[in-house]
Design an enzyme around this catalytic site. Structure first.
Site, PDB file in Angstrom:
ATOM      1  N   HIS A  61      54.250  33.853  36.134  1.00  0.00           N
ATOM      2  CA  HIS A  61      55.662  33.547  35.342  1.00  0.00           C
ATOM      3  C   HIS A  61      56.178  32.046  35.889  1.00  0.00           C
ATOM      4  O   HIS A  61      55.594  31.759  36.996  1.00  0.00           O
ATOM      5  CB  HIS A  61      56.604  34.459  35.935  1.00  0.00           C
ATOM      6  CG  HIS A  61      56.261  35.912  35.728  1.00  0.00           C
ATOM      7  ND1 HIS A  61      55.978  36.945  36.302  1.00  0.00           N
ATOM      8  CD2 HIS A  61      56.866  36.614  34.208  1.00  0.00           C
ATOM      9  CE1 HIS A  61      55.815  38.099  35.715  1.00  0.00           C
ATOM     10  NE2 HIS A  61      56.645  37.963  34.426  1.00  0.00           N
ATOM     11  N   ASP A  64      57.467  32.663  39.191  1.00  0.00           N
ATOM     12  CA  ASP A  64      56.666  33.102  40.453  1.00  0.00           C
ATOM     13  C   ASP A  64      56.273  31.849  41.208  1.00  0.00           C
ATOM     14  O   ASP A  64      56.031  31.780  42.334  1.00  0.00           O
ATOM     15  CB  ASP A  64      55.294  33.627  39.964  1.00  0.00           C
ATOM     16  CG  ASP A  64      55.370  34.914  39.258  1.00  0.00           C
ATOM     17  OD1 ASP A  64      56.472  35.592  39.291  1.00  0.00           O
ATOM     18  OD2 ASP A  64      54.736  35.283  38.374  1.00  0.00           O
ATOM     19  N   GLU A 193      54.868  41.539  24.753  1.00  0.00           N
ATOM     20  CA  GLU A 193      54.366  42.634  25.306  1.00  0.00           C
ATOM     21  C   GLU A 193      55.440  43.699  25.183  1.00  0.00           C
ATOM     22  O   GLU A 193      56.664  43.368  25.741  1.00  0.00           O
ATOM     23  CB  GLU A 193      54.142  42.132  26.789  1.00  0.00           C
ATOM     24  CG  GLU A 193      53.856  43.159  27.675  1.00  0.00           C
ATOM     25  CD  GLU A 193      53.524  43.009  29.010  1.00  0.00           C
ATOM     26  OE1 GLU A 193      53.275  41.650  29.289  1.00  0.00           O
ATOM     27  OE2 GLU A 193      53.501  43.661  29.855  1.00  0.00           O
ATOM     28  N   GLU A 231      50.107  46.502  27.144  1.00  0.00           N
ATOM     29  CA  GLU A 231      49.603  46.800  28.271  1.00  0.00           C
ATOM     30  C   GLU A 231      49.167  48.199  28.395  1.00  0.00           C
ATOM     31  O   GLU A 231      50.003  48.955  27.616  1.00  0.00           O
ATOM     32  CB  GLU A 231      50.697  46.423  29.287  1.00  0.00           C
ATOM     33  CG  GLU A 231      50.400  47.060  30.621  1.00  0.00           C
ATOM     34  CD  GLU A 231      51.257  46.641  31.814  1.00  0.00           C
ATOM     35  OE1 GLU A 231      51.624  45.322  31.658  1.00  0.00           O
ATOM     36  OE2 GLU A 231      51.694  47.230  32.506  1.00  0.00           O
ATOM     37  N   HIS A 234      51.855  50.639  29.315  1.00  0.00           N
ATOM     38  CA  HIS A 234      53.197  50.628  28.703  1.00  0.00           C
ATOM     39  C   HIS A 234      52.725  51.490  27.377  1.00  0.00           C
ATOM     40  O   HIS A 234      53.988  51.909  26.861  1.00  0.00           O
ATOM     41  CB  HIS A 234      53.417  49.238  28.200  1.00  0.00           C
ATOM     42  CG  HIS A 234      53.754  48.244  29.423  1.00  0.00           C
ATOM     43  ND1 HIS A 234      53.919  47.156  29.239  1.00  0.00           N
ATOM     44  CD2 HIS A 234      53.798  48.634  30.621  1.00  0.00           C
ATOM     45  CE1 HIS A 234      54.473  46.351  30.613  1.00  0.00           C
ATOM     46  NE2 HIS A 234      54.267  47.591  31.233  1.00  0.00           N
ATOM     47  N   ASP A 259      46.719  43.375  28.975  1.00  0.00           N
ATOM     48  CA  ASP A 259      47.280  43.669  30.310  1.00  0.00           C
ATOM     49  C   ASP A 259      46.426  44.726  30.588  1.00  0.00           C
ATOM     50  O   ASP A 259      46.893  46.161  30.189  1.00  0.00           O
ATOM     51  CB  ASP A 259      48.682  43.858  30.494  1.00  0.00           C
ATOM     52  CG  ASP A 259      49.424  42.360  30.586  1.00  0.00           C
ATOM     53  OD1 ASP A 259      48.702  41.454  30.703  1.00  0.00           O
ATOM     54  OD2 ASP A 259      50.478  42.461  31.060  1.00  0.00           O
ATOM     55  N   ASP A 269      56.868  52.708  35.369  1.00  0.00           N
ATOM     56  CA  ASP A 269      55.595  51.863  35.055  1.00  0.00           C
ATOM     57  C   ASP A 269      54.900  51.760  36.560  1.00  0.00           C
ATOM     58  O   ASP A 269      55.133  50.831  37.481  1.00  0.00           O
ATOM     59  CB  ASP A 269      56.176  50.661  34.752  1.00  0.00           C
ATOM     60  CG  ASP A 269      55.110  49.600  34.224  1.00  0.00           C
ATOM     61  OD1 ASP A 269      53.995  50.107  34.101  1.00  0.00           O
ATOM     62  OD2 ASP A 269      55.491  48.504  34.172  1.00  0.00           O
ATOM     63  N   ASP A 271      51.766  50.964  37.297  1.00  0.00           N
ATOM     64  CA  ASP A 271      50.891  49.955  37.521  1.00  0.00           C
ATOM     65  C   ASP A 271      49.946  50.002  38.628  1.00  0.00           C
ATOM     66  O   ASP A 271      49.741  49.492  39.555  1.00  0.00           O
ATOM     67  CB  ASP A 271      51.879  48.591  37.743  1.00  0.00           C
ATOM     68  CG  ASP A 271      52.492  47.947  36.860  1.00  0.00           C
ATOM     69  OD1 ASP A 271      52.094  48.042  35.607  1.00  0.00           O
ATOM     70  OD2 ASP A 271      53.590  47.321  37.049  1.00  0.00           O
ATOM     71  N   ASP A 301      47.130  43.175  35.301  1.00  0.00           N
ATOM     72  CA  ASP A 301      48.711  43.450  35.736  1.00  0.00           C
ATOM     73  C   ASP A 301      48.859  44.748  36.292  1.00  0.00           C
ATOM     74  O   ASP A 301      49.308  45.659  35.518  1.00  0.00           O
ATOM     75  CB  ASP A 301      49.399  43.158  34.334  1.00  0.00           C
ATOM     76  CG  ASP A 301      50.849  43.314  34.588  1.00  0.00           C
ATOM     77  OD1 ASP A 301      51.474  42.992  35.563  1.00  0.00           O
ATOM     78  OD2 ASP A 301      51.590  43.248  33.657  1.00  0.00           O
TER      79      ASP A 301
HETATM   80  C1  3MF Z   1      56.179  44.676  33.398  1.00  0.00           C
HETATM   81  C2  3MF Z   1      54.878  43.788  32.978  1.00  0.00           C
HETATM   82  C3  3MF Z   1      55.309  42.212  33.589  1.00  0.00           C
HETATM   83  C4  3MF Z   1      54.646  41.577  32.306  1.00  0.00           C
HETATM   84  C5  3MF Z   1      54.907  39.994  32.604  1.00  0.00           C
HETATM   85  C6  3MF Z   1      54.219  39.144  31.697  1.00  0.00           C
HETATM   86  C7  3MF Z   1      55.447  41.781  35.770  1.00  0.00           C
HETATM   87  O1  3MF Z   1      56.042  45.902  33.286  1.00  0.00           O
HETATM   88  O2  3MF Z   1      54.039  44.259  32.733  1.00  0.00           O
HETATM   89  O3  3MF Z   1      54.658  42.054  34.458  1.00  0.00           O
HETATM   90  O4  3MF Z   1      53.459  41.711  31.964  1.00  0.00           O
HETATM   91  O5  3MF Z   1      56.136  39.904  32.726  1.00  0.00           O
HETATM   92  O6  3MF Z   1      54.929  38.586  30.769  1.00  0.00           O
HETATM   93 MG    MG Z   2      52.388  43.479  31.684  1.00  0.00          MG
HETATM   94 MG    MG Z   3      53.705  46.744  33.557  1.00  0.00          MG
END
Ligand code: 3MF
Ligand code: MG
Ligand code: MG
Length: 398
Positions: A61, A64, A193, A231, A234, A259, A269, A271, A301
């Site tokens: 980002h 970041d 996304e 993703e 998601h 992702d 989420d 992750d 991700d």
């Molecule tokens: C949130 C995400 C994000 C996006 C990122 C890239 C922090 O659930 O998945 O990760 O992937 O903002 O655009």
């Molecule tokens: Mg993502």
């Molecule tokens: Mg995510």
């Protein structure tokens, strides 16, 4: 990790288009109700550790690496200079950049808020992100419109918000066309996304399918430049089959970026690293992508769990995620070439032998009846491949 075995060398890992996000490695374990469990870490260290592991690409980002107040100024150029030096030094390439349009208080009403000032600022952010992308040599820009939505009903007019969101994307694409021409580089691939909920209660573009409809809604001035960054989790979060969502994106020619992670249906989420929850589904996802010659990035991700230490992030989280991906990808190749699956699939496609009346519904049903048992046989074979049983391994019974 040594005791586990099954690791690939950094040289092998570098052959895959796998990217490591800055935010994933720098995730400190904090969340609502959760204090951080790991200390902060900067991009130089992350890029160095990715390089050692054999993760050939890095994504980030804007915020970041550059504080929001410094974006677009002299400090940005200075920081990007240091990023380029670190990438060169460690032999890592930047694949993707993304503008943070969800975290800062300025986005309290989202990147397409009623306030024209906020919307102008959003345009600055996405155009500046395009400039960062070209400067770092990236090929992809990602947009996660996490705060494009609402908590309370009726306060936001959805059609206005979507039009305003399209205006920001149009600004980014038009800025990119000029920048690419000026720099003699191809324009970036702009990828949307989706996530069904979180952080807002209701999201205006909650799924990859909603985004496909948005791309072809007529609101975008350059729909050909805009595709998807689905993703895995998601799509799973709203109860979908991620593989089916990816298939729809493939058919639309819009699967630009992916992702990769794992988690659970109808939960938030989490992750988790790829393959730790749904390895069979992951195998099937990769069979689909391999058989359709997907050549885009696989972006890691996920969030190393809070229980993992700062050294564990690089000793366990990232190398093990990469190795599970490679294993599942190669296994997908085996599944595609598997003679049993091939024979079963060919037989299904040939259909039941029948040359009688083409409208005799009973006879048609009967001619396919035995054949359709092959669906379950194929599923069994895929599990055998996943567990290594297709090579004749059996488990002893006491
Ligand atoms: C949130 C995400 C994000 C996006 C990122 C890239 C922090 O659930 O998945 O990760 O992937 O903002 O655009
Ligand atoms: Mg993502
Ligand atoms: Mg995510």
């Amino acid at each position: 990790m040594k005791a586990c075995g099954g690791s690939y060398s950094p040289e092998i890992r570098r052959k895959y288009f796998i990217s490591g996000p800055q935010w994933a490695a720098a995730y400190d374990g904090s969340a609502l109700f959760h204090a951080p469990t790991r200390p902060p870490i900067g991009f130089e260290e992350v890029i160095r550790r990715y390089s050692e592991i054999g993760i050939a690409y890095w994504s980030t980002h804007d915020t970041d690496i550059i504080r929001a107040e410094m974006l677009g100024g002299a400090e940005q150029a200075e920081i990007l200079g240091r990023v380029k030096a670190a990438l060169d030094n460690y032999g890592v390439r930047c694949s993707m950049v993304t503008a943070e349009t969800f975290h800062h208080a300025v986005w309290a009403a989202g990147p397409a808020a009623e306030s024209p000032n906020v919307r102008e600022y959003a345009k600055f952010r996405v155009c500046n992100n395009v400039d960062i992308g070209h400067d770092l040599g990236a090929s992809f820009a990602v947009y996660w419109p996490g705060s494009l939505g609402y908590f309370v009903q009726g306060a936001v007019e959805e059609t206005d918000t979507l039009r305003w969101y399209a205006e920001a994307l149009n600004a980014a694409c038009e800025h990119d066309i000029d920048a690419a021409r000026r720099l003699g580089r191809p324009p970036l691939k702009h990828c949307l996304e989706a996530k069904p909920f979180e952080p807002q209660a209701e999201i205006l573009l909650p799924t990859s399918d909603a985004m496909l409809a948005f791309i072809s809604s007529g609101l975008l001035t350059h729909p050909e430049m805009v595709g998807l960054n689905p993703e895995y989790l998601h799509e799973l979060m709203w109860g979908a089959a991620p593989r089916a969502a990816l298939a729809r994106a493939l058919l639309a020619g819009k699967l630009f970026h992916f992702d990769i992670n794992d988690g659970y249906r109808l939960k938030h989420d989490v992750d988790i690293g790829i393959g730790l929850v749904n390895p069979l589904d992951w195998l099937n996802v990769l069979v689909l992508l391999r058989s359709h010659n997907y050549t885009g990035p696989f972006n890691l991700d996920f969030k190393p769990p809070r229980t993992t230490s700062a050294s564990g992030v690089f000793e366990v989280s990232f190398p093990s995620a990469v190795d599970r991906f490679i294993t599942l990808w190669e296994m997908a190749g085996e599944a595609i070439a598997d003679p049993v699956i091939k024979e079963a699939t060919d037989a299904l496609k040939a259909g039941g032998e029948y040359s009688g009346d083409p409208r005799d519904v009973q006879a048609l049903t009967a001619s396919n009846r035995e054949l359709l048992t092959l669906h379950e046989l194929i599923a069994h074979r895929l599990v055998q491949i996943l567990l290594g049983l297709h090579r004749g391994r059996v488990f002893s019974i006491a």
